[in-house]
Design a protein around this motif. Structure first.
Motif, PDB file in Angstrom:
ATOM      1  N   ARG A  45       0.713  -1.202   0.138  1.00 25.74           N
ATOM      2  CA  ARG A  45      -0.009   0.025   0.128  1.00 25.74           C
ATOM      3  C   ARG A  45       0.725   1.266   0.034  1.00 25.74           C
ATOM      4  NH1 ARG A  45      -5.339  -0.119   0.651  1.00 25.74           N
ATOM      5  NH2 ARG A  45      -6.199  -2.336   0.765  1.00 25.74           N
ATOM      6  N   ILE A  52      -1.590   4.610  -1.525  1.00 27.56           N
ATOM      7  CA  ILE A  52      -2.826   4.395  -1.317  1.00 27.56           C
ATOM      8  C   ILE A  52      -3.121   3.956   0.429  1.00 27.56           C
ATOM      9  CG2 ILE A  52      -3.508   3.475  -3.596  1.00 27.56           C
ATOM     10  CD1 ILE A  52      -3.407   0.680  -2.323  1.00 27.56           C
ATOM     11  N   SER A  53      -4.286   4.566   0.596  1.00 28.96           N
ATOM     12  CA  SER A  53      -4.855   4.359   2.461  1.00 28.96           C
ATOM     13  C   SER A  53      -4.966   2.923   2.467  1.00 28.96           C
ATOM     14  CB  SER A  53      -5.790   5.480   2.508  1.00 28.96           C
ATOM     15  OG  SER A  53      -6.885   4.889   1.801  1.00 28.96           O
ATOM     16  N   GLU A  58      -8.447   1.853   0.812  1.00 29.18           N
ATOM     17  CA  GLU A  58      -8.435   1.942  -0.732  1.00 29.18           C
ATOM     18  C   GLU A  58      -8.822   0.564  -1.014  1.00 29.18           C
ATOM     19  OE1 GLU A  58      -8.758   3.548  -4.278  1.00 29.18           O
ATOM     20  OE2 GLU A  58      -8.308   4.766  -2.617  1.00 29.18           O
ATOM     21  N   VAL A  84      -5.204  -0.977  -8.377  1.00 27.20           N
ATOM     22  CA  VAL A  84      -6.177  -0.086  -7.868  1.00 27.20           C
ATOM     23  C   VAL A  84      -7.164   0.364  -8.795  1.00 27.20           C
ATOM     24  CG1 VAL A  84      -6.275   2.197  -6.500  1.00 27.20           C
ATOM     25  CG2 VAL A  84      -4.128   0.816  -6.520  1.00 27.20           C
ATOM     26  N   ARG A 142      -7.897   3.651 -10.335  1.00 28.98           N
ATOM     27  CA  ARG A 142      -6.939   4.459 -10.953  1.00 28.98           C
ATOM     28  C   ARG A 142      -6.952   4.167 -12.484  1.00 28.98           C
ATOM     29  NH1 ARG A 142      -2.014   5.213  -6.529  1.00 28.98           N
ATOM     30  NH2 ARG A 142      -3.029   6.476  -5.216  1.00 28.98           N
ATOM     31  N   GLN A 157       1.638   8.048 -11.415  1.00 29.42           N
ATOM     32  CA  GLN A 157       0.808   7.700 -10.552  1.00 29.42           C
ATOM     33  C   GLN A 157       0.981   6.252 -10.444  1.00 29.42           C
ATOM     34  OE1 GLN A 157      -3.559   7.790 -10.563  1.00 29.42           O
ATOM     35  NE2 GLN A 157      -3.498   8.826  -8.541  1.00 29.42           N
TER      36      GLN A 157
END
Length: 222
Positions: free
Chosen positions: A91, A96-97, A100, A124, A127, A203
């Motif tokens: 993560r 990411i949290s 997520e 993810v 995204r 990203q």
């Protein structure tokens, strides 16, 4: 010519010719020359994978260059019903949290009847585009081809040779394996890559672990 000089020369010759179309070959045998050729091939594939963002497209070229199938096309076979937890620190690597959502996808990448790679992929979905997520959820298409519109790049975390036909330190006079009759025994898993994929906007969106199989060398067993 000394044994190690022979190995170096044979490795160079193999690397220089590895991208040529496949010709009929005898099986890899359990001797120094064949072990050297096998090592050169694995190192060439490893370098090719490291220098391109899409493992799928790299394997497709490898398949075509070495005549592994009548049609040089990589097909992904999804392995359904499996789920693996996200690896430690993933993560953080993906930025990411803790809450997520992350999706998991396992596929076998095949060229013809040969499975060249088995890939674990955590990605993810927020995204990716809606269309990309739909294709990944409902089809067997390779991940790399689906997300190509993201103009992604690949950052390798590790590249590990899981098997070497020559012992560590062979170039520094470590004892070489004794030659024996019969085919060279190659284990199922030969190479593993771990990588993070980034969009064109830098990203991170996917963690992938790819394990390459002995079938990447199947042309040597003709």
């Amino acid at each position: 010519m000394g044994t190690r000089n022979f190995i170096a020369a044979a490795s160079f010759a193999m690397v220089m010719t590895v991208s040529s179309p496949s010709e009929a070959r005898t099986p890899f045998t359990n001797d120094t020359a064949s072990r050297t050729q096998t090592l050169a091939l694995l190192e060439t594939l490893n370098a090719d994978l490291l220098s391109h963002p899409s493992a799928t497209l790299t394997l497709e070229r490898w398949c075509g260059d070495h005549g592994l199938a009548l049609e040089a096309k990589i097909v992904a076979h999804r392995v359904k019903g499996e789920d693996k937890p996200l690896p430690d620190n993933a993560r953080q690597a993906l930025g990411i949290s803790a809450d997520e959502p992350v999706h998991y996808r396992r596929v076998q990448l095949a060229c013809g009847e040969l499975v060249l790679s088995e890939a674990d992929n955590w990605y993810v979905p927020s995204r990716l585009t809606f269309e990309m997520n739909h294709v990944l959820d409902t089809t067997d298409q390779p991940f790399g081809k689906v997300v190509q519109p993201l103009h992604f790049r690949r950052q390798t975390i590790s590249a590990e040779l899981l098997w070497s036909p020559l012992p560590k330190g062979w170039e520094m006079d470590a004892p070489l394996p004794a030659a024996a009759k019969g085919a060279l025994i190659i284990p199922h898993e030969v190479l593993r890559h771990r990588a993070i994929l980034y969009t064109g906007a830098n990203q991170p969106f996917s963690l992938v672990v790819e394990t390459y199989t002995a079938d990447v060398l199947a042309f040597g067993r003709r």
